[in-house]
Scaffold this active site. Structure first.
Site, PDB file in Angstrom:
ATOM      1  N   LYS A  99     -22.785  47.562   9.062  1.00 29.17           N
ATOM      2  CA  LYS A  99     -23.120  47.989  10.427  1.00 29.17           C
ATOM      3  C   LYS A  99     -23.685  49.405  10.470  1.00 29.17           C
ATOM      4  CE  LYS A  99     -21.001  44.370  12.117  1.00 29.17           C
ATOM      5  NZ  LYS A  99     -20.488  43.572  13.193  1.00 29.17           N
ATOM      6  N   GLU A 150     -18.890  54.917  18.293  1.00 30.40           N
ATOM      7  CA  GLU A 150     -20.005  54.989  19.222  1.00 30.40           C
ATOM      8  C   GLU A 150     -19.510  55.000  20.655  1.00 30.40           C
ATOM      9  OE1 GLU A 150     -22.367  51.721  17.676  1.00 30.40           O
ATOM     10  OE2 GLU A 150     -21.453  50.303  19.040  1.00 30.40           O
ATOM     11  N   HIS A 210     -14.097  38.817  22.270  1.00 30.08           N
ATOM     12  CA  HIS A 210     -15.329  38.896  21.473  1.00 30.08           C
ATOM     13  C   HIS A 210     -15.811  37.541  20.969  1.00 30.08           C
ATOM     14  CE1 HIS A 210     -15.199  43.252  21.538  1.00 30.08           C
ATOM     15  NE2 HIS A 210     -13.898  43.137  21.360  1.00 30.08           N
ATOM     16  N   ARG A 262     -28.291  34.329  10.353  1.00 32.84           N
ATOM     17  CA  ARG A 262     -28.057  32.889  10.151  1.00 32.84           C
ATOM     18  C   ARG A 262     -28.426  32.158  11.435  1.00 32.84           C
ATOM     19  NH1 ARG A 262     -23.884  32.969  13.816  1.00 32.84           N
ATOM     20  NH2 ARG A 262     -22.610  34.828  13.645  1.00 32.84           N
TER      21      ARG A 262
END
Lengths: 163, 499, 499, 163
Positions: free
Chosen positions: C116, C200, C235, C292
């Site tokens: 990431k 972040e 999530h 993917r």
């Protein structure tokens, strides 16, 4: 255990041995592994070698393999030998003419005691506005008529018995 | 919009209409005969009303009883589906007289278009091409001879009163004309109660192409493009597709305009279909108009994205068409295969019985409009159509391979179906090339040979099945995982908590 | 094109890929664990190969065994589906080293985008908006304090190594920063074997919008528009749709261009998804890239008419993309509901067991991508997703009512599923208005109350069921219409002829 | 025959009489006709009045009506009267803790002879990567522990017995 199987008039020798949910099969001498992965009523799922097949037994003497219909006849090898030795044993037996589809009987052409020839029309069944004639599969004498004009019959019902 | 609608039909088309009702938040009611107590449409409707015994004449064709149920259930409109009372002038009129909206055209349009002679004349006068032939009915031999002199052999004798191939005769030479005429008249009399016949030129290898139209009650008419329905057996459509491979934008415009004109001159409203015959040189001729929802309407829905049943309901409730001709675009290719309870390996003999297993195809580009469920006993009394399988793909070639894939996934056991036949057509080079017409099944496909490649597997499986089946017979009761009775005297408390 | 492909996955996605193979006339093989001997994908594939015991670590995650099977079956390519080995660099590399085509991106792109921190830096350097935060990993408390001083609270601590909510912490004030950092590092270490974290800005109520892209091996890249995936629980996406209600043609162009750029700078090939967060002012930020096929790819297929799996296979076989950006149009509205084996009335507890009944919805505008069949024992070992229900309609409103209709038709018995939850969302005014973001389920939907309106029917039916069940118990064997043994010693001759 | 039915804690009195495939029902005194149009395992299709319903019995004490799940308890009216007369008859009985989902037992927190309180955790079952704790539904003593850590259990299996 060995069987002789006739599939649409092709003959196979199937030698089979069970182990759990699997079978070891020799088809005309060639070895294959067969695994039963699902069983529900007359429906089976099999893995044969590395392929999977959907099997359904239908209407007495028919098998459907992945949507293709075959007529089949399974005979124990020993019985087969016996039958071959006296081929007319079977012919002389009583023969039950069974309905192969549900429908309404709209005509009965024979009475008990009638002599019929192979291919003689016995009765007519109607379904979905179409008419179908049931015919004598061999020569014989009508022993019993189990249905009447106007009656509804189901697939598998015995309609007429011939001796 | 209506608050409640009665669906006066059964099977897949009743379910189709009931689905539209659910999506429009309209309450629905339906009717059922003794044979349909557990039918899919009976399961699906908001309310269900018993009609009568299984034969259609004692149930689905009983006009008075249906009107009575509509009133009892306080339905404001009746959707007739197709078949049964869908094109029955008397029924449409009974609805009109009882203040119930008939979801379909007005009774006068049904009457006009049900008469093949009168409708042909109407179209001809409006400048729509019709097949050359007798002007009106042919009553005497002399007249027949005069007509054939003019148009030449071969000719087709047709009944004014109905369709479905009854009262129809192809005549190829003079010596058979009089005899065929008499046969046709007799057949027409017994089939439709009306011996009137007429004669027209017989087109040798035409294609059957039809246009879907929508017409509101305010004079607005649009067409939704064509469907090609040339794969027929004894005048029964089996496979339909859109677009037609022979279509060009120009021809579509011309035929579409002719279809719209046919609707206008017959003062038609609601959804309908204008059928044409098209010859090898792409000359087209008005054949007839079907004054109802067609079996094959979903083909057009897949291509245009328009929900035709919803449009029918909007039109019937008095709304103005929201679609203009320029809004309508055709996208990709769609094919329909009619899945019927018939045995294609036994010359399409009816095959009724209990659905022992049912697995419908799914995934990308597949639509199934089904009228059956597992455990349902397909009745002997009605049409053999049990479901429709449709596919969409960006190209016709893509649609054909997708249809092949979907047909192979379709698993219906307990009865025989037309699926093996459809598989054969999808793989036939002539069909794949689009090089076919209404003679395709009889002449090109010829004797149908079903491919078989699993003899060895059939042999092995038969023996395995025999062994398992005789084992079952020996141990009938005890089965592993036998389900515990779902009943206990006292309820249990929830003992599980998510951590 | 390939002659044979191995599908190294299970469930609905394996069936999805196998369907594409059938339609492309590619031979297919698949793998199965002990729990999947009778799974749908095992039934569907051309060839099937046994992998190992049920736990994924002993079957679907066994790289060497899968490579061995690919060689044994002579498959030229492996499609990994999603999950399992789909984003595993080692597996992609093993394919490359063994001369087997991996249907997906090159292993370097997987590696880059799996990290990431590195991927965020790559995107930022390319001028793609990213969420403000630390430049790279945050290793010490001091560094964390410096970062929050710059970007302000609230902030989100994230793990560099993976997703799924693990190693994530929202921090709203200074006093919790150090503690949360430690927790996140511990969690990340145990989940991904890598304690690296970064910080972040936490977006309060963002929408999750992603772009589907296709990139061939020759540098051509297109995007297929967006999917909105803001209906999430912990999530996990539950419902996806396209187009997003907040999208404008301009925003789509901007975000689409950013997505294409993200693909280009990461030297990505094959299908992929670029995920963005979008705030209330429609500022968008690169979130991550999924290397993917996505679970929700059919949403895009319904809107664009493009078969993404077929495109994947074409790209993998070296073909040049036949699509240009200008060829791609979005038509109508599509929604997907993920049908999972979870009990929404018990806080989404897993609910495995045998599928006792399965009736899938059908008719106009409905697509079902299923991974189960009636009689299948849903295993405890894998993801709870058992099927995907999708609808298409000309408008979003039409799609919502259609989804409601289709969900009501869906009948799965034997296990609990998420269907009641989806019905609730489809009828929620905020969802209907399109006024929702990623906080919808937790904050807006709140405590989920399932509507019930059939208490009386439940009471009556319970008693009827009790009576019938105790009658069955009394007469176990004889049932009307008990089926005759399908076996007789001699076959009968055909006695029926069509007249 | 009269029953008392508790549906999600609402109580109904159902008086029922059979005639063929139909039932005449008085629900809290109001008359309705119920027709059974389909029966397969624990699944039923009913027409009640002019509406058709899909019914499924699930997991001992649950019924699904057109997709909505209700917990139900059917008690013969006479038994109900008996129970009301001696309310603690039932509490003292043995209580079998059954699995409500298949899964892997990853923790067992009790042994035979342990005294447990209502809401005490007995064991943890894992499925689909989620863990679920089975708790004691009332106070009691652990009479029997029928499972072990690491064992796979099915829905309906008895795991622990409390007296």
């Amino acid at each position: 255990m060995a069987y002789v199987v006739k599939v649409d008039n092709k003959e196979f020798k199937v030698d089979i041995e069970r182990s759990g949910n699997s079978f070891i099969v020799f088809l005309d001498g060639e070895k294959t592994n067969v695994e039963v992965t699902h069983e529900e009523g007359s429906q089976l799922m099999l893995i044969i070698g590395n392929r999977s097949y959907a099997i359904a037994m239908e209407a007495d003497d028919q098998i459907v393999v992945n949507g293709e219909t075959y007529s089949v006849e399974v005979v124990d090898e020993e019985i087969q030998r016996f039958l071959k030795a006296s081929p007319d044993k079977l012919q002389k037996k009583e023969l039950a003419i069974k309905g192969v589809m549900p429908g309404l009987v709209i005509e009965v052409n024979v009475e008990e005691g009638d002599t019929v020839k192979k291919e003689d029309g016995l009765l007519i069944v109607e379904a979905m506005k179409m008419q179908n004639e049931m015919k004598a599969p061999r020569d014989g004498v009508v022993k019993k008529v189990l249905i009447k004009k106007g009656q509804t019959v189901n697939s598998g019902d015995t309609l007429v018995i011939i001796t | 919009m209506f608050r409640k609608i009665l669906v006066a039909n059964r099977g897949e088309i009743a379910v189709r209409v009931l689905r539209a009702c659910r999506e429009m938040n309209i309450n629905s009611a339906t009717v059922y005969s003794d044979a349909d107590r557990d039918a899919l449409h009976t399961r699906y409707a908001g309310e269900v009303y018993y009609l009568g015994p299984a034969p259609a004449t004692e149930s689905y064709l009983k006009i008075e009883k249906i009107i009575e149920i509509a009133k009892q259930s306080q339905a404001e409109a009746i959707h007739p589906g197709y078949g049964f009372l869908a094109e029955n002038t008397e029924f449409a009129r009974a609805c009109e007289e009882n203040g119930i909206v008939f979801v379909g055209p007005n009774s006068r349009a049904i009457e006009l278009l049900g008469d093949k002679i009168a409708s042909k004349e109407t179209m001809s006068q409006a400048g729509i091409p019709v097949i050359p032939g007798s002007e009106g009915a042919v009553e005497e031999e002399d007249m027949a001879y005069r007509v054939v002199e003019e148009i030449g052999f071969p000719v087709l004798i047709k009944a004014a009163g109905g369709g479905g191939g009854k009262g129809m005769r192809v005549v190829r030479d003079r010596k058979n004309l009089a005899g065929s005429m008499k046969q046709a008249m007799n057949e027409a009399r017994s089939a439709f109660g009306n011996p009137t016949i007429f004669i027209e030129k017989f087109l040798e290898s035409p294609r059957h192409i039809e246009f879907q139209i929508l017409a509101d009650n305010h004079g607005n008419v649009v067409h939704l493009g064509e469907r090609e329905c040339s794969v027929q057996r004894r005048h029964q459509k089996l496979i339909e597709e859109s677009p037609s491979v022979i279509m060009t934008p120009e021809l579509r415009n011309h035929m579409g305009e002719a279809a719209v004109k046919a609707v206008t001159v017959s003062k038609y409203n609601n959804a309908g279909t204008v059928e044409f015959m098209v010859d090898k040189d792409k000359n087209y001729y008005f054949l007839e108009m079907n004054t109802r929802l067609q079996v094959e309407h979903p083909v057009t829905e897949l291509i245009t994205g328009i929900d035709i049943v919803k449009e029918q309901l909007r039109i019937a409730s008095g709304e103005v068409l929201s679609l203009k001709q320029s809004d309508i675009t055709m996208n990709g290719a769609a094919i329909e295969c009619r899945i019927s309870a018939e045995d294609p390996e036994k010359n399409f003999a009816p095959s009724t019985g209990k659905i022992a297993e049912l697995v419908e195809p799914g995934g990308i580009g597949v639509r199934v409009d089904s009228g059956i469920h597992k455990g349902f006993e397909v009745p002997i009394y009605y049409d053999p159509l049990i479901a429709k399988l449709l596919v969409w793909a960006p190209t016709r070639k893509g649609a054909i391979v997708r249809m092949t894939r979907a047909l192979a996934e379709y698993n219906i056991r307990g009865i025989k179906t037309s699926i093996p036949f459809h598989l054969l057509v999808m793989e036939h080079p002539k069909f794949v090339e689009g090089d076919y017409d209404t003679t395709f099944i009889d002449k090109v496909l010829g004797k149908i040979e079903y491919k078989k490649s699993n003899y060895e597997v059939a042999a092995i499986s038969s023996v395995v099945s025999k062994i398992l089946s005789s084992e079952r017979a020996r141990t009938p009761a005890m089965k592993k995982g036998a389900s515990v009775s779902p009943w206990k005297l006292t309820g249990r408390q929830a003992m599980m908590r998510k951590r």
